[in-house]
Design an enzyme around this catalytic site. Sequence first.
Site, PDB file in Angstrom:
ATOM      1  CE  LYS A 184      -2.063  14.797   9.016  1.00 16.89           C
ATOM      2  NZ  LYS A 184      -1.039  14.037   9.826  1.00 16.89           N
ATOM      3  CD  GLU A 259       1.610   5.104  -3.469  1.00 20.36           C
ATOM      4  OE1 GLU A 259       1.791   3.980  -2.955  1.00 20.36           O
ATOM      5  OE2 GLU A 259       2.378   6.062  -3.321  1.00 20.36           O
ATOM      6  CB  CYS A 292       4.186   1.833  -0.808  1.00 21.01           C
ATOM      7  SG  CYS A 292       4.490   3.174  -1.974  1.00 21.01           S
ATOM      8  CD  GLU A 390       2.910  -1.928   2.778  1.00 21.07           C
ATOM      9  OE1 GLU A 390       3.558  -1.389   1.856  1.00 21.07           O
ATOM     10  OE2 GLU A 390       1.862  -1.446   3.254  1.00 21.07           O
TER      11      GLU A 390
END
Length: 492
Positions: A184, A259, A292, A390
């Site tokens: 996806k 992750e 990230c 973040e």
Amino acid sequence: MQQHTAEVEGVRVDLRHWIGGERVASERTFADISPIDETELGQVAAGGAAEVDAAVAAARAAFPAWAGLPVSERCDILRRVADGIEARIEDLSLVETRDNGSLIRSHRRGVMPRVAMNFRAFADFAEKQLGHPDMEVPGRGHRERITYDPAGVVAIITPWNAPLMLATWRIGPALAAGNTVVVKPPEWAPLTASLLADIMAEAGVPAGVFNVVQGTGAEAGAPLTAHPDINRLAFTGSVPTAGVISKAAAENIVPLSYELGGKSPLVVFEDADLDLAVEIAVEQFDNAGQVCLKAARMLVHSSLVDEFTERVVAKAATLRQGDPRDAETDVSALISRRAFEQVSGFVERAIADGARPLLGGGPNADLGGLYFSPTVLVDAALDSEVMTEEVFGPVVTITPFETEEEAVRIANDTRFGLAATLVTGDRDRAERVSSALNAGTVWVNCFFVRDLEAPFGGNGRSGIGREGGIWSFDFYTDIKNSVFSPTGWKED
């Protein structure tokens, strides 16, 4: 009437799903918007439960034959996929740059060659190293044979910041191990997954072995994660989404590999090579900070912090922001209007809480659109939002420290644990601090160096599990121990 293809930077891209070796349309579509100028690239087929069911069924039907191929035959096919990617590096680079706004030069030089490597390296590893020598049970004479059996159907949900590279990082080992795959792709940048389906078909990947279902997380991702006939689920993305996926997958006891996000530190000691430290610091603005692994929290010894800050601000100010299709551009746009507003909000609140911007601090007024200026903040409180959450954009903070112990304490004061970087001229300190840092990957006097045979993953809220080399195959296979007795045979 729906248009099933779009021309993107001169490259024809099919906007339909790829299921069971065929293009499949959906009644509904969604608009794919380029962050470069917020124009529509095409109306992409929007899948839901029906398309997910069809893709999983196709993958299940294809699994026995693919898993039954000798590993050398599977890997030869995957090497042909790598050849096909290398032949289309320019097309893939052009399309992904237009689709997610990342730099064309990065795609040409590093990202797309790495995409090919994700197939070639894992094919080579599977063929040469996947397995285990037979062992003898001490004192018993029994023989143990360890085998890596394909798990079945693997669902892979990928992010938009490096969609093809981060997808194939998992597709490669999953297919090499003998699994079949349903991907996806991200709704923000789905197009190169469609091109990969073309390349797979041209390379001779059998129908159903690789499937692509496009759509939103709620409509396509949710039924895929909750599907009772998947055997592994790999996800790269945000912590909140991972929580939702975990609940869905738990119903079927599906093993997960995550992750997730990060809030990584860059620790610069007083004995550091300052030129190197500044170079690594400015590298954190790569991909407009939408990485990230980015070292967003820069912790610098008090004796160096003023010079370090001055030099980072000066060097970052020279970064050229603009259209990523220009090979001279250094920093591009954020992925979407929503992302732009989120980053803007983080910075506005940080400044209101007392942080000072020495560079940037807001949108790039000269460019408009989704371009947010590279931003350097100082004086942010250690417990403030900008230091703990973040910020997926071109925003970094600089904080002084006095002692090694304080640096480690601040670096580890986070719910994340994806990566950490330290710069020091002292080998003993490098060994000591790297051991003390809570992170899945620690870089010493370097950044973003990756070996596909090394483990990769995060601690805490940065992820679950490790992938890379044998660790990928530990996840994408069912490891079996068969024990053979020395007695009971007819010839006995």
